[in-house]
Scaffold this active site. Sequence first.
Site, PDB file in Angstrom:
ATOM      1  N   LEU A 113      36.096  33.152  49.341  1.00 60.37           N
ATOM      2  CA  LEU A 113      35.538  34.053  48.525  1.00 60.37           C
ATOM      3  C   LEU A 113      36.682  34.474  47.387  1.00 60.37           C
ATOM      4  CD1 LEU A 113      33.151  36.141  50.689  1.00 60.37           C
ATOM      5  CD2 LEU A 113      32.514  34.092  49.410  1.00 60.37           C
ATOM      6  N   ASP A 114      36.090  34.848  46.293  1.00 57.61           N
ATOM      7  CA  ASP A 114      37.332  35.814  45.446  1.00 57.61           C
ATOM      8  C   ASP A 114      37.739  36.594  45.800  1.00 57.61           C
ATOM      9  OD1 ASP A 114      36.875  33.503  43.720  1.00 57.61           O
ATOM     10  OD2 ASP A 114      35.309  34.584  42.480  1.00 57.61           O
ATOM     11  N   TYR A 115      38.847  37.364  45.521  1.00 56.37           N
ATOM     12  CA  TYR A 115      39.394  38.563  45.798  1.00 56.37           C
ATOM     13  C   TYR A 115      38.635  39.762  45.650  1.00 56.37           C
ATOM     14  CZ  TYR A 115      43.546  41.821  45.944  1.00 56.37           C
ATOM     15  OH  TYR A 115      44.466  42.677  46.317  1.00 56.37           O
ATOM     16  N   HIS A 130      34.572  30.039  42.083  1.00 56.65           N
ATOM     17  CA  HIS A 130      33.904  30.942  41.419  1.00 56.65           C
ATOM     18  C   HIS A 130      32.524  30.533  40.778  1.00 56.65           C
ATOM     19  CE1 HIS A 130      37.962  32.234  41.303  1.00 56.65           C
ATOM     20  NE2 HIS A 130      38.271  31.248  40.429  1.00 56.65           N
ATOM     21  N   LYS A 149      29.822  33.033  39.472  1.00 61.80           N
ATOM     22  CA  LYS A 149      30.281  33.815  38.292  1.00 61.80           C
ATOM     23  C   LYS A 149      30.188  32.966  37.083  1.00 61.80           C
ATOM     24  CE  LYS A 149      33.316  36.760  40.681  1.00 61.80           C
ATOM     25  NZ  LYS A 149      34.912  37.012  41.210  1.00 61.80           N
TER      26      LYS A 149
END
Length: 237
Positions: free
Chosen positions: A101-103, A188, A191
């Site tokens: 998962l992204d930061y 991502h 997004k």
Amino acid sequence: MERLQKVIANSGYTSRRKAEELIINNHVKVNDEIINTLGYKVNKDDLISIDGNIIEKNLKKEYYVINKPREVLCSVSDDKNRKCITNYIKTDTRLYPVGRLDYDTIGLVILTNDGDFANILMHPKNKILKTYVAKINGILKEEDFAQMRKGILIDNRKLIIDHVKVKKIDKNKNTSLVEVTIHEGRNHIIKKLFASLHYDVLKLTRIKLGNISLGTLQSGEYRPLTKNEINEFLIKK
Ligand code: URA
């Protein structure tokens, strides 16, 4: 006899993909001889070492689900000293996260030392469903749903949306919460999906992966997976 990369992944040392890189890059020895071919097969008596460290072949397998907090890396270490997801779990075993998962994304992450299990979850052919809740800066229009039904071209490849549902709309703030289920693991991707429809994702949470739900786990909390949760993935092998 089993493939070298599979034995390394099963030892919990690293994922199968990373094991392949280690082999190709001359880090792996079998009985004191460097082996750099991926097809190489070993038996249970062979001594395997990586950069001089002998791997333990019959490691106890561990499986956890954690609710990843914001500003935590889905990684085992970081050269900039940022917090890593593996720091949260109290165990002597070397775990690694399955996928990323992204930061700034929060929510469900699986950690394990079982390379086969990780492979099943990540392999595109298994089409494991992943459900996210995205808070976006706007309210979806009929044409957005129409596009999502057709699939959306992202980086020249179509993203299939398995399910989409608006959970909440805040007309005053012009934001909404949208639940989206997909079976892809591109970086991502959620997004990018909303960016292609001209929305920003303000907050992103993964709430489900296959049969595993985040449930009531609070930020930073974790629990071991149940036997049923593990076995449901393993039968896909
Ligand atoms: N899609 C994203 O954009 N970010 C994530 O962290 C996961 C899926």
